[in-house]
Scaffold this motif. Structure first.
Motif, PDB file in Angstrom:
ATOM      1  N   PRO A 285       1.004  -1.069  -0.207  1.00 36.36           N
ATOM      2  CA  PRO A 285      -0.045  -0.014   0.111  1.00 36.36           C
ATOM      3  C   PRO A 285       0.938   1.276   0.057  1.00 36.36           C
ATOM      4  N   PRO A 292      -3.965  11.252   7.104  1.00 36.96           N
ATOM      5  CA  PRO A 292      -3.448  10.601   8.279  1.00 36.96           C
ATOM      6  C   PRO A 292      -4.219   9.656   9.029  1.00 36.96           C
ATOM      7  N   PRO A 295      -6.760   4.174   7.226  1.00 41.82           N
ATOM      8  CA  PRO A 295      -5.705   3.130   7.538  1.00 41.82           C
ATOM      9  C   PRO A 295      -5.078   2.761   6.058  1.00 41.82           C
TER      10      PRO A 295
ATOM     11  N   ASP B  64      -3.338  -2.748  10.493  1.00 36.32           N
ATOM     12  CA  ASP B  64      -3.996  -1.816   9.558  1.00 36.32           C
ATOM     13  C   ASP B  64      -3.718  -0.433  10.035  1.00 36.32           C
ATOM     14  N   PRO B  65      -2.623   0.070  10.384  1.00 37.31           N
ATOM     15  CA  PRO B  65      -2.536   1.310  10.966  1.00 37.31           C
ATOM     16  C   PRO B  65      -2.803   2.503  10.104  1.00 37.31           C
ATOM     17  N   THR B  66      -3.189   3.673  10.669  1.00 40.96           N
ATOM     18  CA  THR B  66      -3.313   4.528   9.599  1.00 40.96           C
ATOM     19  C   THR B  66      -1.925   5.399   9.776  1.00 40.96           C
ATOM     20  N   PRO B  67      -1.790   6.198   8.547  1.00 38.77           N
ATOM     21  CA  PRO B  67      -0.443   6.744   8.634  1.00 38.77           C
ATOM     22  C   PRO B  67       0.105   7.676   9.695  1.00 38.77           C
ATOM     23  N   ALA B  68      -1.039   8.045  10.436  1.00 41.39           N
ATOM     24  CA  ALA B  68      -0.717   8.794  11.802  1.00 41.39           C
ATOM     25  C   ALA B  68      -0.248   7.835  12.780  1.00 41.39           C
ATOM     26  N   LEU B  70       1.216   5.028  12.091  1.00 39.65           N
ATOM     27  CA  LEU B  70       2.600   4.579  11.788  1.00 39.65           C
ATOM     28  C   LEU B  70       3.684   5.610  11.950  1.00 39.65           C
ATOM     29  N   SER B  71       3.265   6.562  11.752  1.00 43.82           N
ATOM     30  CA  SER B  71       4.354   7.847  12.195  1.00 43.82           C
ATOM     31  C   SER B  71       4.620   7.851  13.615  1.00 43.82           C
ATOM     32  N   HIS B  97      -0.733  -6.182   3.750  1.00 41.81           N
ATOM     33  CA  HIS B  97      -0.901  -5.668   4.979  1.00 41.81           C
ATOM     34  C   HIS B  97      -0.031  -4.542   5.471  1.00 41.81           C
ATOM     35  N   GLY B  98       0.925  -4.003   4.752  1.00 37.66           N
ATOM     36  CA  GLY B  98       1.563  -2.944   4.986  1.00 37.66           C
ATOM     37  C   GLY B  98       2.960  -3.520   5.655  1.00 37.66           C
ATOM     38  N   PRO B 101       6.079  -0.671   4.830  1.00 40.22           N
ATOM     39  CA  PRO B 101       6.243   0.264   5.743  1.00 40.22           C
ATOM     40  C   PRO B 101       6.245   0.302   7.245  1.00 40.22           C
ATOM     41  N   ILE B 102       5.618  -0.809   7.745  1.00 40.97           N
ATOM     42  CA  ILE B 102       5.615  -1.178   8.981  1.00 40.97           C
ATOM     43  C   ILE B 102       7.137  -1.528   9.594  1.00 40.97           C
ATOM     44  N   PHE B 105       9.277   2.235   9.018  1.00 39.43           N
ATOM     45  CA  PHE B 105       9.317   3.649   9.464  1.00 39.43           C
ATOM     46  C   PHE B 105       9.432   3.666  11.249  1.00 39.43           C
TER      47      PHE B 105
END
Lengths: 757, 171
Positions: A285, A292, A295, B64-68, B70-71, B97-98, B101-102, B105
């Motif tokens: 993804p 932000p 998900p 399934d985190p949001t970008p926020a 994740l940051s 599932h990301g 990036p997981i 980051f």
């Protein structure tokens, strides 16, 4: 052309000044980093049981890939399109830049983030995009430093090695004016990571290079450590990869030897933190940091990928027999790190428009043209240390020689008449006067010997030294070689020695120019040593090997020499004589360089039957030769031994160490890759300071060894150590030779003709 | 993950080499895994679903985190598809599932690996890559130790990616 052309005295002076400045400003940082990488390489490759086999495998994969390049380009295009990406074959830099800026326009991009890519440097895409309103951010920390400093990379893998931590801290503190001044490497890294991390989050397009591209799956391999390439690919929804067409290998499995070799060969790491095998558009993804609270998820259905395969001269290089192997290069930087000259000055001197280090001559000649290669091609001395370091076994010195020959074409200087009589070369191209002088060293030696010692007094007298420097660029700081009145050939002829009736072996000792005209004593020592071990020795008059003209890029002249030498030596080889050579650089001609100069059969006959003198002595001792017939150490005598660069590449230094030890010496060897003199290089005015800087690291090792004897195998190394230490080293054979007719093992006896000493 | 790889003694060799890069490696049973992961993470933590039956992420790890999220996360937990004993490397496969990036980051990366997926060397790994990447057209990272740079005048661990890496091997 006049003397202010790139080959004249003015140009030599400005080149000398440029090198002096780099030595003073960047030399220390470059030296510490490159020597660290080089030492790491030795350590890391030693852990691989199958190192040589892996190199052979890697080379074979590249050779096959370049051979089949057109079909592999088609296969990559097909695979990438199947994966949902687009492939664009760019003819040149302008074509690539035009396509990339169109991609940015379609993506409505304000910012493009980049991971490190030399190919993108080659096309100067940053400037192109910035002029069109795209903010280009280099996310590699080293490239980021250079973007702030507005400087060019000094190294193809570690672009900012010319800068010390303190210099980077000063740069950051001035540019960013942080609340607390930055000082440590940790603070600098954290600061840069935070700042660049935010810029990546806001990026619209990510650009990477590619270390390799596989034709079967459309996978691109990226060799990195920081993690910025992963972020560059993962965050934005548009990915552009820029790769030379030569980066393609057939299959994913073909990556394996390269993955094992590239980090070890370059920075001396067994493996870098991340080997990314991306098959874009990637099934991951995108991360929308401007949204932000939604998900992340999905398999990257919204991603765009563009692979820009750059020709820019590469397909023509593929058709060029002598430049073709350049395309095997995996850009690991081993040829830069292992190069003694590069270690002193870095890529700001030893580099062209884009690329730096030994192989850069091939790249620059191929992609930017001869003018760019000519800027630095002379800095390759042909020492050959890069050949064994290169993970794909490219004959880098040969590429440098060929390009030098092409650069020579067309140079005519105003003082040519001065050397015309002394330079009977057969060059159809026109090397400059300095190159012709050194390239025709054989004639100088013959004339110099005939008129010795007067010729030696004259050449080293102040007015002559000044004239030589001004006209031909011969450094006046150097004493010129002292020619001996009686050559080795003449000495052997005068001996009235009756050859043994039933010798164990028969040897033709090749009278190389240095042994025949200058260091005659080491030749006599070689004759006595071989005879003491039951060998019949003949020393016929044979021309120079062609090493001198070859080193100046005068290939036609070198080929004529090779043919003459083979013509003289072939009958001996056919009659069962072994060819023994004292000067390692001449042996390297017979065993390696003649491959390019003689028909294969003639090359192999001579190569297979030629031996370095101590290698041969070792063989005789192994065959039951009488060790007691040789001169031995008395008591606990120690030797500091500097092997010759080309001798080490041939793997022959071990014999000298072994024979010295058998004769009772405690031996310490040096680590310096090269002495810095390298034939005529250190005699050239514009390179004198560099040669002395390189030599100083060797001299420091020799001084630290604090041995009873300093011994070297090559003439250049001997001259250089003499200049640096004030004492002339002996050759190995002089230490082990039995006493003989004129055995005087002292430095002064060999220099009675030298008026300046 | 159906692949079976030769694993005789692979764990010890892998753990020893990974340790040279400062990677903490521990072997746990499937039953212990959830608690071990919980113990390995510093909050806040995000993660990607693990592919093995009976091995679950603890509730404290947000999937399934949001970008926020994740940051803000300190730790990221993802599965490793393979490990290469000779190099102490884990193979991180990008997925929906990301995982990519997981694992990238967060400052601390916890990789969960099945012991059967340790291969001895690079040729064995590339047999797997060849088959897998040609078939799936997926992407994967050979990750060895934390991210690092020497560009600032000395070696620093923790450049753009994680500063520390921990591997839990489910046996």
């Amino acid at each position: 052309m006049s003397s202010d052309t790139p080959t004249g005295g003015t140009a030599r002076e400005s080149k000398a000044e440029h090198i002096r400045q780099l030595l003073a400003t960047e030399g220390d940082a470059v030296a510490a980093n490159t020597r660290g990488f080089n030492a790491g390489r030795y350590e890391s490759v030693a852990k691989l049981d199958e190192y040589e086999a892996l190199k052979d495998e890697a080379r074979a994969i590249k050779a096959d890939a370049i051979e089949r390049l057109p079909e592999l380009i088609d296969a990559v295009a097909e695979a990438v399109e199947e994966n949902g990406g687009a492939v664009y074959i760019a003819e040149d830099a302008a074509d690539a830049n035009r396509y990339i800026s169109e991609v940015c326009e379609e993506a409505d991009a304000d910012r493009l983030v980049k991971s490190k890519s030399m190919t993108s440097e080659e096309i100067e895409v940053n400037e192109h995009l910035q002029a069109r309103g795209v903010d280009v951010v280099e996310t590699d920390l080293g490239e980021g430093v250079l973007q702030i400093a507005d400087e060019a990379p000094s190294h193809i893998v570690a672009p900012a090695i010319h800068k010390s931590r303190a210099e980077i801290a000063a740069l950051f503190n001035e540019y960013f004016d942080p609340e607390e001044p930055l000082e440590t490497a940790e603070e600098l890294t954290l600061f840069a990571r935070e700042r660049l991390g935010e810029q990546i989050k806001e990026a619209d397009v990510g650009m990477t290079g590619a270390n390799f591209v596989t034709a079967d799956s459309g996978t691109i391999a990226l060799v990195t450590s920081e993690g910025n390439a992963r972020k560059t690919v993962t965050v934005p929804d548009t990915h552009v990869a820029v790769a030379g067409v030569a980066k393609i290998v057939p299959t994913v499995e073909d990556l394996q030897p390269f993955v094992e070799l590239i980090g070890r060969s370059g920075t001396g790491q067994d493996i870098t933190s991340y080997i990314s095998l991306f098959t874009p558009p990637i099934n991951s993804p995108t991360v929308e940091f401007d949204d932000p609270e939604t998900p992340i998820g999905g398999a990257g259905e919204d991603r765009d990928f563009h692979l820009v395969l750059l020709d820019n001269g590469r397909l023509a290089m593929r058709e060029d027999e002598d430049l073709r192997e350049t395309l095997y290069c995996i850009r690991c930087s081993a040829c830069a790190n292992t190069c003694a000259n590069f270690q002193s000055v870095g890529g700001h001197a030893f580099g062209g428009e884009t690329y730096s280090g030994g192989i850069a001559t091939g790249w620059e000649a191929g992609v930017h043209g001869l003018d760019s290669a000519a800027e630095f091609n002379d800095l390759c001395t042909g020492c050959s240390r890069c050949v064994e370091a290169c993970p794909v076994g490219i004959d880098i010195p040969w590429i440098n020689t060929v390009v030098r020959d092409r650069i020579n074409d067309g140079h005519e200087g105003e003082f040519e008449f001065l050397v015309d009589g002394l330079s009977p070369d057969v060059e159809t191209s026109g090397p400059d006067l300095q190159k012709r002088l050194f390239g025709n060293f054989e004639t100088l030696a013959r004339v110099g010997s005939a008129f010795a010692p007067v010729s030696n007094w004259l050449a080293n007298a102040d007015p002559a030294a000044a004239l030589l420097e001004r006209v031909a660029g011969v450094a006046r700081e150097r004493d010129l070689p002292a020619f001996q009145r009686t050559t080795l050939v003449e000495w052997v002829e005068s001996r009235d020695r009756i050859p043994p009736a039933d010798p164990d072996r028969k040897v033709v000792l090749y009278p190389d120019l240095y042994t025949n005209y200058i260091d005659v004593e080491r030749g006599k020592a070689a004759v006595r040593t071989l005879e003491a071990l039951g060998v019949e020795v003949v020393v016929p008059s044979v021309p120079g090997s062609g090493r001198a003209p070859l080193s100046q890029g005068m290939i036609d002249t070198a080929r004529a020499k090779a043919e003459a030498v083979a013509g003289d030596l072939d009958p001996y080889v056919e009659a069962g004589y072994d060819v023994v050579v004292v000067e390692p650089s001449d042996l390297a001609m017979f065993r390696e360089d003649y491959r390019h100069l003689l028909p294969e059969e003639r090359f192999e006959a001579l190569a297979d039957n030629s031996f370095e003198v101590i290698e041969y002595v070792y063989g005789l001792l192994e065959d039951g030769g009488d060790l007691a017939a040789l001169d031995h150490a008395t008591g606990e005598e120690t030797v500091a031994y500097h092997s010759h660069c080309q001798q080490r590449t041939l793997g022959l230094d071990t014999y000298s160490v072994a024979v010295l030890e058998r004769c009772g010496y405690g031996v310490r060897t040096t680590d310096a890759e090269c002495c810095g003199m390298a034939g005529s290089f250190g005699y050239k005015h514009q390179y004198y300071d560099l040669a002395m800087d390189v030599g100083e690291s060797l001299a420091a090792e020799v001084r630290a060894a604090d041995a009873d004897h300093v011994v070297a195998s090559g003439t250049s190394c001997t001259d250089q150590l003499d200049d640096l230490l004030g004492d002339r080293p002996a050759h190995v054979v002089e230490l082990i030779a039995p006493e003989g007719e004129q055995s005087v093992l002292s430095a002064t006896s060999r220099h009675t003709g030298d008026g300046n000493r | 993950m159906a692949h079976q790889h030769s694993s005789g003694g692979g764990y010890e060799a892998f753990a020893a080499t990974a340790a040279e890069y400062g990677v903490d490696v521990r072997r746990v049973s499937p039953e212990e895994a959830e608690a071990a992961i919980e113990g390995a993470v510093d909050q806040p933590a995000v993660g990607a679903l693990l592919p093995w039956d009976g091995v679950a992420l603890p509730a404290a790890v947000t999937t399934d985190p949001t970008p926020a999220e994740l940051s803000a996360a300190t730790t990221g937990v993802t599965a490793a598809s393979l490990a290469i004993a000779d190099y102490g490397s884990v193979v991180l496969r990008a997925d929906e599932h990301g995982s990519e990036p997981i694992s990238l980051f967060t400052d601390h990366h916890v990789a969960v690996l099945h012991e059967d997926d340790i291969v001895p060397d690079m040729p064995a790994a590339f047999d797997w890559f060849g088959e897998t990447l040609r078939e799936s057209r997926d992407s994967a990272i050979i990750a060895t130790g934390p991210s690092a740079t020497a560009d600032m005048g000395a070696l620093v661990q923790g450049a753009h990616g994680p500063k520390t890496v921990e591997v839990l091997v489910v046996a």
